[in-house]
Motif scaffolding. Structure first.
Motif, PDB file in Angstrom:
ATOM      1  N   ALA A 154       0.824  -1.207   0.000  1.00  0.00           N
ATOM      2  CA  ALA A 154       0.000   0.000   0.000  1.00  0.00           C
ATOM      3  C   ALA A 154       0.862   1.263   0.000  1.00  0.00           C
ATOM      4  O   ALA A 154       0.537   2.264  -0.656  1.00  0.00           O
ATOM      5  CB  ALA A 154      -0.940  -0.002   1.205  1.00  0.00           C
ATOM      6  N   VAL A 155       1.990   1.222   0.722  1.00  0.00           N
ATOM      7  CA  VAL A 155       2.898   2.374   0.742  1.00  0.00           C
ATOM      8  C   VAL A 155       3.432   2.652  -0.656  1.00  0.00           C
ATOM      9  O   VAL A 155       3.498   3.806  -1.103  1.00  0.00           O
ATOM     10  CB  VAL A 155       4.052   2.130   1.736  1.00  0.00           C
ATOM     11  CG1 VAL A 155       5.139   3.192   1.588  1.00  0.00           C
ATOM     12  CG2 VAL A 155       3.526   2.117   3.163  1.00  0.00           C
ATOM     13  N   PHE A 156       3.804   1.605  -1.380  1.00  0.00           N
ATOM     14  CA  PHE A 156       4.311   1.777  -2.732  1.00  0.00           C
ATOM     15  C   PHE A 156       3.221   2.299  -3.672  1.00  0.00           C
ATOM     16  O   PHE A 156       3.489   3.123  -4.550  1.00  0.00           O
ATOM     17  CB  PHE A 156       4.866   0.458  -3.261  1.00  0.00           C
ATOM     18  CG  PHE A 156       6.257   0.166  -2.801  1.00  0.00           C
ATOM     19  CD1 PHE A 156       7.355   0.670  -3.470  1.00  0.00           C
ATOM     20  CD2 PHE A 156       6.483  -0.608  -1.680  1.00  0.00           C
ATOM     21  CE1 PHE A 156       8.648   0.412  -3.046  1.00  0.00           C
ATOM     22  CE2 PHE A 156       7.765  -0.875  -1.238  1.00  0.00           C
ATOM     23  CZ  PHE A 156       8.851  -0.364  -1.922  1.00  0.00           C
ATOM     24  N   VAL A 157       2.009   1.826  -3.496  1.00  0.00           N
ATOM     25  CA  VAL A 157       0.913   2.289  -4.345  1.00  0.00           C
ATOM     26  C   VAL A 157       0.641   3.771  -4.103  1.00  0.00           C
ATOM     27  O   VAL A 157       0.451   4.546  -5.043  1.00  0.00           O
ATOM     28  CB  VAL A 157      -0.357   1.449  -4.087  1.00  0.00           C
ATOM     29  CG1 VAL A 157      -1.554   2.068  -4.789  1.00  0.00           C
ATOM     30  CG2 VAL A 157      -0.152   0.013  -4.566  1.00  0.00           C
ATOM     31  N   VAL A 158       0.628   4.176  -2.839  1.00  0.00           N
ATOM     32  CA  VAL A 158       0.398   5.589  -2.518  1.00  0.00           C
ATOM     33  C   VAL A 158       1.514   6.452  -3.102  1.00  0.00           C
ATOM     34  O   VAL A 158       1.259   7.514  -3.694  1.00  0.00           O
ATOM     35  CB  VAL A 158       0.295   5.779  -0.991  1.00  0.00           C
ATOM     36  CG1 VAL A 158       0.308   7.266  -0.633  1.00  0.00           C
ATOM     37  CG2 VAL A 158      -0.976   5.125  -0.462  1.00  0.00           C
TER      38      VAL A 158
END
Length: 219
Positions: A55-59
């Motif tokens: 999720a951090v990478f997607v954000v």
């Protein structure tokens, strides 16, 4: 003049958090793959960390896409970032960017470009090799007719593949394992080419400097 665009400012802020997310991802994945007899809450916690790091990478990807102003053209212009976001195998490589960020914040790097390329390639090879070893071991060690039965076998296979040696004594037999093998072969060739090219460039510079220093004085 330093680039002070919104994307650059964002990347300066998130370089370290993304590296931490990459380390957490790699550690959690290693625990899931190697710790088959972990108590029940631990695997669930590891999966939660994996989802959280993704999720951090997607954000990060979404924010940089918005700040860049490229819109639908962003994936084509930044294809490597897109691949890293989609493929878990490549996420640990983001750790290498922290070293580069630290160098930029402290002014000019101490090492020449060729040395930095070789250091980055070495770190990338180690991280990719470890991540590939985990992934291949996960798919292979219980497969019928598998030759990769232990994590040590998987590490040996990853090293020989990254080095483009390919002894053939151990090899993946499953479809996911072979897909990972193809990706690792490509990464190994690219990293080997980067190191070889940088070392050759450094040697040419040394020879040129030696020739200039030992040559006859100009009239």
């Amino acid at each position: 003049m330093d680039d002070d665009s919104p994307v650059t400012r964002w990347e300066r802020r998130v370089d370290t958090p993304l590296a931490v997310a990459s380390l957490l991802y790699l550690a959690s994945y290693a625990m899931l793959v190697l710790g088959e007899d972990l108590p029940r809450p631990t695997p669930d916690a590891c999966r939660a960390v994996l989802v959280g790091s993704w999720a951090v990478f997607v954000v990060d990807y979404a924010v940089r896409r918005r700040l860049s102003g490229l819109g639908a053209d962003f994936p084509r212009r930044h294809w490597l970032d897109t691949v890293v976001m989609l493929l878990p195998l490549l996420r640990p490589v983001r750790i290498v960017r922290v070293y580069d960020a630290v160098q930029r914040r402290h002014g000019e790097p101490r090492w020449p470009l060729q040395a930095r390329v070789m250091v980055y390639a070495g770190l990338s090879a180690a991280l990719l090799g470890f991540a590939a070893s985990l992934s291949v071991y996960r798919f292979e060690h219980r497969a019928p007719h598998a030759t990769i039965r232990t994590f040590g076998d998987s590490v040996w296979w990853a090293c020989s593949t990254l080095a483009t040696v390919g002894y053939g004594d151990v090899a993946p037999v499953t479809v996911p394992g072979r897909v990972i093998a193809v990706a690792l072969m490509g990464c190994g060739l690219a990293l080997l080419g980067a190191v070889t090219g940088s070392f050759s460039s450094w040697l040419m510079q040394r020879f040129a400097q030696s020739g200039h220093a030992g040559g006859p004085p100009e009239s």
